[in-house]
Design a protein around this motif. Structure first.
Motif, mmCIF file in Angstrom:
data_model
loop_
_atom_site.group_PDB
_atom_site.id
_atom_site.type_symbol
_atom_site.label_atom_id
_atom_site.label_comp_id
_atom_site.label_asym_id
_atom_site.label_seq_id
_atom_site.Cartn_x
_atom_site.Cartn_y
_atom_site.Cartn_z
ATOM 1 N N GLY A 66 0.816 -1.216 0.000
ATOM 2 C CA GLY A 66 0.000 0.000 0.000
ATOM 3 C C GLY A 66 0.841 1.254 0.000
ATOM 4 N N GLY A 67 0.527 2.173 0.890
ATOM 5 C CA GLY A 67 1.259 3.435 0.947
ATOM 6 C C GLY A 67 0.766 4.316 2.077
ATOM 7 N N CYS A 68 1.400 5.458 2.247
ATOM 8 C CA CYS A 68 0.979 6.410 3.269
ATOM 9 C C CYS A 68 1.602 7.762 2.980
ATOM 10 C CB CYS A 68 1.362 5.927 4.673
ATOM 11 S SG CYS A 68 3.124 6.069 5.054
ATOM 12 N N TRP A 69 1.162 8.767 3.742
ATOM 13 C CA TRP A 69 1.733 10.098 3.688
ATOM 14 C C TRP A 69 2.432 10.387 5.004
ATOM 15 C CZ3 TRP A 69 1.767 13.713 -0.294
ATOM 16 C CH2 TRP A 69 1.023 13.384 -1.430
ATOM 17 N N ILE A 70 3.565 11.076 4.932
ATOM 18 C CA ILE A 70 4.301 11.529 6.109
ATOM 19 C C ILE A 70 4.210 13.054 6.158
ATOM 20 C CG2 ILE A 70 6.529 11.658 7.268
ATOM 21 C CD1 ILE A 70 5.537 8.828 7.168
ATOM 22 N N THR A 71 3.792 13.579 7.296
ATOM 23 C CA THR A 71 3.637 15.022 7.452
ATOM 24 C C THR A 71 4.355 15.479 8.717
ATOM 25 O OG1 THR A 71 1.430 14.783 6.495
ATOM 26 C CG2 THR A 71 1.968 16.900 7.460
ATOM 27 N N GLY A 72 5.118 16.562 8.607
ATOM 28 C CA GLY A 72 5.801 17.140 9.760
ATOM 29 C C GLY A 72 5.644 18.639 9.747
ATOM 30 N N ASP A 73 5.669 19.253 10.912
ATOM 31 C CA ASP A 73 5.486 20.699 11.015
ATOM 32 C C ASP A 73 6.529 21.441 10.176
ATOM 33 O OD1 ASP A 73 3.364 20.359 12.695
ATOM 34 O OD2 ASP A 73 4.495 20.732 14.546
ATOM 35 N N GLY A 74 6.042 22.312 9.296
ATOM 36 C CA GLY A 74 6.947 23.130 8.504
ATOM 37 C C GLY A 74 7.590 22.422 7.335
ATOM 38 N N HIS A 75 7.155 21.192 7.047
ATOM 39 C CA HIS A 75 7.762 20.422 5.964
ATOM 40 C C HIS A 75 6.717 20.027 4.929
ATOM 41 C CE1 HIS A 75 11.533 20.066 8.185
ATOM 42 N NE2 HIS A 75 10.833 19.704 9.247
ATOM 43 N N THR A 76 7.145 19.875 3.700
ATOM 44 C CA THR A 76 6.257 19.431 2.633
ATOM 45 C C THR A 76 5.894 17.965 2.855
ATOM 46 O OG1 THR A 76 7.318 20.945 1.076
ATOM 47 C CG2 THR A 76 6.019 19.141 0.140
ATOM 48 N N PRO A 77 4.609 17.602 2.765
ATOM 49 C CA PRO A 77 4.213 16.196 2.944
ATOM 50 C C PRO A 77 4.949 15.276 1.973
ATOM 51 C CG PRO A 77 2.291 17.627 2.988
ATOM 52 C CD PRO A 77 3.442 18.482 2.559
ATOM 53 N N ILE A 78 5.254 14.084 2.442
ATOM 54 C CA ILE A 78 5.989 13.093 1.650
ATOM 55 C C ILE A 78 5.081 11.888 1.418
ATOM 56 C CG2 ILE A 78 7.991 11.566 1.595
ATOM 57 C CD1 ILE A 78 9.356 13.525 3.562
ATOM 58 N N GLU A 79 4.935 11.482 0.166
ATOM 59 C CA GLU A 79 4.140 10.300 -0.137
ATOM 60 C C GLU A 79 5.062 9.090 -0.285
ATOM 61 O OE1 GLU A 79 0.596 8.709 -3.115
ATOM 62 O OE2 GLU A 79 1.876 10.358 -3.780
ATOM 63 N N LEU A 80 4.711 8.007 0.366
ATOM 64 C CA LEU A 80 5.485 6.771 0.304
ATOM 65 C C LEU A 80 4.618 5.655 -0.278
ATOM 66 C CD1 LEU A 80 7.174 6.833 3.841
ATOM 67 C CD2 LEU A 80 8.147 7.652 1.687
ATOM 68 N N ARG A 81 5.269 4.811 -1.089
ATOM 69 C CA ARG A 81 4.571 3.666 -1.668
ATOM 70 C C ARG A 81 5.288 2.384 -1.259
ATOM 71 N NH1 ARG A 81 -0.062 5.200 -2.254
ATOM 72 N NH2 ARG A 81 -0.449 3.283 -3.462
ATOM 73 N N ALA A 82 4.714 1.254 -1.612
ATOM 74 C CA ALA A 82 5.278 -0.049 -1.236
ATOM 75 C C ALA A 82 6.746 -0.142 -1.657
ATOM 76 C CB ALA A 82 4.469 -1.164 -1.879
ATOM 77 N N GLY A 83 7.570 -0.584 -0.737
ATOM 78 C CA GLY A 83 8.995 -0.730 -1.007
ATOM 79 C C GLY A 83 9.830 0.457 -0.608
ATOM 80 N N ASP A 84 9.182 1.590 -0.260
ATOM 81 C CA ASP A 84 9.913 2.793 0.155
ATOM 82 C C ASP A 84 10.296 2.695 1.633
ATOM 83 O OD1 ASP A 84 9.383 3.682 -2.392
ATOM 84 O OD2 ASP A 84 7.921 5.203 -1.799
ATOM 85 N N LEU A 85 11.354 3.398 1.984
ATOM 86 C CA LEU A 85 11.842 3.449 3.365
ATOM 87 C C LEU A 85 12.100 4.893 3.741
ATOM 88 C CD1 LEU A 85 13.126 2.045 5.934
ATOM 89 C CD2 LEU A 85 15.294 2.146 4.691
ATOM 90 N N ILE A 86 11.683 5.288 4.938
ATOM 91 C CA ILE A 86 11.979 6.621 5.452
ATOM 92 C C ILE A 86 12.623 6.489 6.826
ATOM 93 C CG2 ILE A 86 9.679 6.938 6.484
ATOM 94 C CD1 ILE A 86 9.938 9.940 5.672
ATOM 95 N N VAL A 87 13.670 7.283 7.060
ATOM 96 C CA VAL A 87 14.397 7.277 8.331
ATOM 97 C C VAL A 87 14.381 8.681 8.907
ATOM 98 C CG1 VAL A 87 16.608 6.876 9.465
ATOM 99 C CG2 VAL A 87 15.919 5.413 7.550
ATOM 100 N N PHE A 88 14.039 8.792 10.191
ATOM 101 C CA PHE A 88 14.106 10.055 10.929
ATOM 102 C C PHE A 88 15.299 9.933 11.879
ATOM 103 C CE2 PHE A 88 9.780 9.353 9.627
ATOM 104 C CZ PHE A 88 9.334 10.604 9.207
ATOM 105 N N PRO A 89 16.464 10.480 11.511
ATOM 106 C CA PRO A 89 17.684 10.256 12.307
ATOM 107 C C PRO A 89 17.558 10.672 13.765
ATOM 108 C CG PRO A 89 18.213 11.258 10.196
ATOM 109 C CD PRO A 89 16.733 11.316 10.326
ATOM 110 N N THR A 90 16.820 11.761 14.020
ATOM 111 C CA THR A 90 16.713 12.252 15.401
ATOM 112 C C THR A 90 15.296 12.129 15.957
ATOM 113 O OG1 THR A 90 16.420 14.505 14.523
ATOM 114 C CG2 THR A 90 18.644 13.851 15.144
ATOM 115 N N GLY A 91 14.473 11.293 15.360
ATOM 116 C CA GLY A 91 13.151 11.002 15.908
ATOM 117 C C GLY A 91 12.207 12.183 15.968
ATOM 118 N N VAL A 92 12.210 13.021 14.929
ATOM 119 C CA VAL A 92 11.326 14.194 14.895
ATOM 120 C C VAL A 92 9.860 13.759 14.868
ATOM 121 C CG1 VAL A 92 10.666 16.216 13.527
ATOM 122 C CG2 VAL A 92 13.071 15.559 13.708
ATOM 123 N N ALA A 93 8.994 14.508 15.559
ATOM 124 C CA ALA A 93 7.561 14.198 15.570
ATOM 125 C C ALA A 93 7.004 14.290 14.148
ATOM 126 C CB ALA A 93 6.822 15.166 16.487
#
Length: 334
Positions: free
Chosen positions: A71-98
């Motif tokens: 499937g997929g999902c959207w990642i949203t953070g304060d002050g940042h452009t939303p990021i769309e992720l699809r199957a097989g994608d990986l996202i890492v938050f190095p410092t654990g931002v909300a």
């Protein structure tokens, strides 16, 4: 003829400078952005159907990763452009931002603690949200690391680092490790949690490697790489920390005045050069004490201290325990 020779020499000098610059960037990233050794992992598997949205809290001393299995999902953070992720994608938050995960970027979420109230390192969890829309499966993990080993440069990394499916597929070991970790029917065997911890640690290493290569190729994405003096100083601190550096000698080595060097370093790295040097020395001292059988008396000289007493005081101030207590404490924990 003389002009042509001069032009050729200048081109050669520029090429040589460019090669040195690229090499220094690679040295800097490889030495200072090595993934931190993990102390614990909380992992969870999500089975969600739209509509859904979950608000993740900021995590202290913890990197966070999300791998989209289906499937997929959207990642949203304060002050940042939303990021769309699809199957097989990986996202890492190095410092654990909300951040928020959702099926649509504008959907309001529920707190993560409402669906996963307990997220202790060394345990696993599961989230199920039943809806009538598209289904998605995710592997999520909080990767806890020793905060004392985190450098200012690590904290200067972008809030989120993304590898799309094609990039993940170009790292077969990363792809296969993530798929294995995402499997819900993995057998539980003795030592399984330790294996899981090291598997996630390897996944973090493998994920950061191509991302750091990309940063090295695009210095504008990490401002410190654009400053030749500060980036060179960081390489020297990372690789030559055992030398008797002072702020004056570091500044001279990179061709800057002490005041300009100190101000630029603090602005770009987020901490003073003295603290950064101490952090690197303490990081290496901790490694020598826990991963080698080097006599404790030999450690100070190996990390740039002429005085054993000075090293002892600095180590205790940094870690809250003496070098001997640190070594025996880690041994007892193991």
């Amino acid at each position: 003829m003389g002009t042509q020779g001069t032009d050729t020499d200048r081109q050669a000098d520029r090429a040589s400078w460019s090669e040195r610059s690229e090499a220094e960037h690679e040295d800097l990233l490889s030495e200072l952005l090595k993934p931190l050794r993990l102390t614990g992992v909380f992992d969870s598997r999500w089975h969600v159907s739209a509509p859904w949205a979950i608000e993740g809290d900021a995590e202290q001393s913890c990197a966070v990763l999300h791998y989209i299995v289906e499937g997929g999902c959207w990642i949203t953070g304060d002050g940042h452009t939303p990021i769309e992720l699809r199957a097989g994608d990986l996202i890492v938050f190095p410092t654990g931002v909300a951040h928020r995960l959702s099926d649509r970027p504008d959907r309001q979420g529920i707190p993560l603690k409402a669906v996963l109230p307990e997220r202790k390192a060394g345990t696993s969890g599961e989230i199920r949200i039943e809806g009538t829309g598209d289904e998605s499966r995710l592997l999520c993990a909080g990767l806890h690391y020793d905060a004392s080993a985190a450098t200012g440069l690590y904290h200067a990394l972008p809030w989120a680092l993304v590898l799309d499916r094609a990039q993940v597929d170009r790292e077969p070991l990363l792809r296969d490790t993530l798929r294995l970790l995402a499997s819900a029917d993995r057998p539980v065997e003795p030592g399984d949690r330790l294996i899981t911890l090291r598997a996630f640690e390897m996944a973090l290493v493998l994920a950061l490697r191509p991302l750091l290569r990309e940063l090295a190729g695009n210095p504008a994405s990490l401002p410190v790489l654009r400053h030749p003096g500060i980036s060179r100083a960081l390489v020297m601190i990372a690789t030559r920390f055992a030398e008797p550096w002072t702020i004056d000698s570091l500044a001279r080595e990179v061709g800057m005045s002490r005041s300009a060097f100190t101000a630029a370093f603090r602005e770009l790295v987020g901490e003073s050069p003295a603290r950064h040097l101490t952090a690197r020395r303490m990081q290496e001292a901790a490694r020598l004490l826990t991963e080698t059988s080097l006599p404790q008396s030999a450690v100070p000289a190996r990390v740039g201290y002429q005085s054993a007493v000075g090293f002892h005081l600095a180590f205790r101030k940094w870690y809250g325990v003496t070098p001997g207590e640190y070594r025996s404490g880690v041994a007892s924990a193991a």
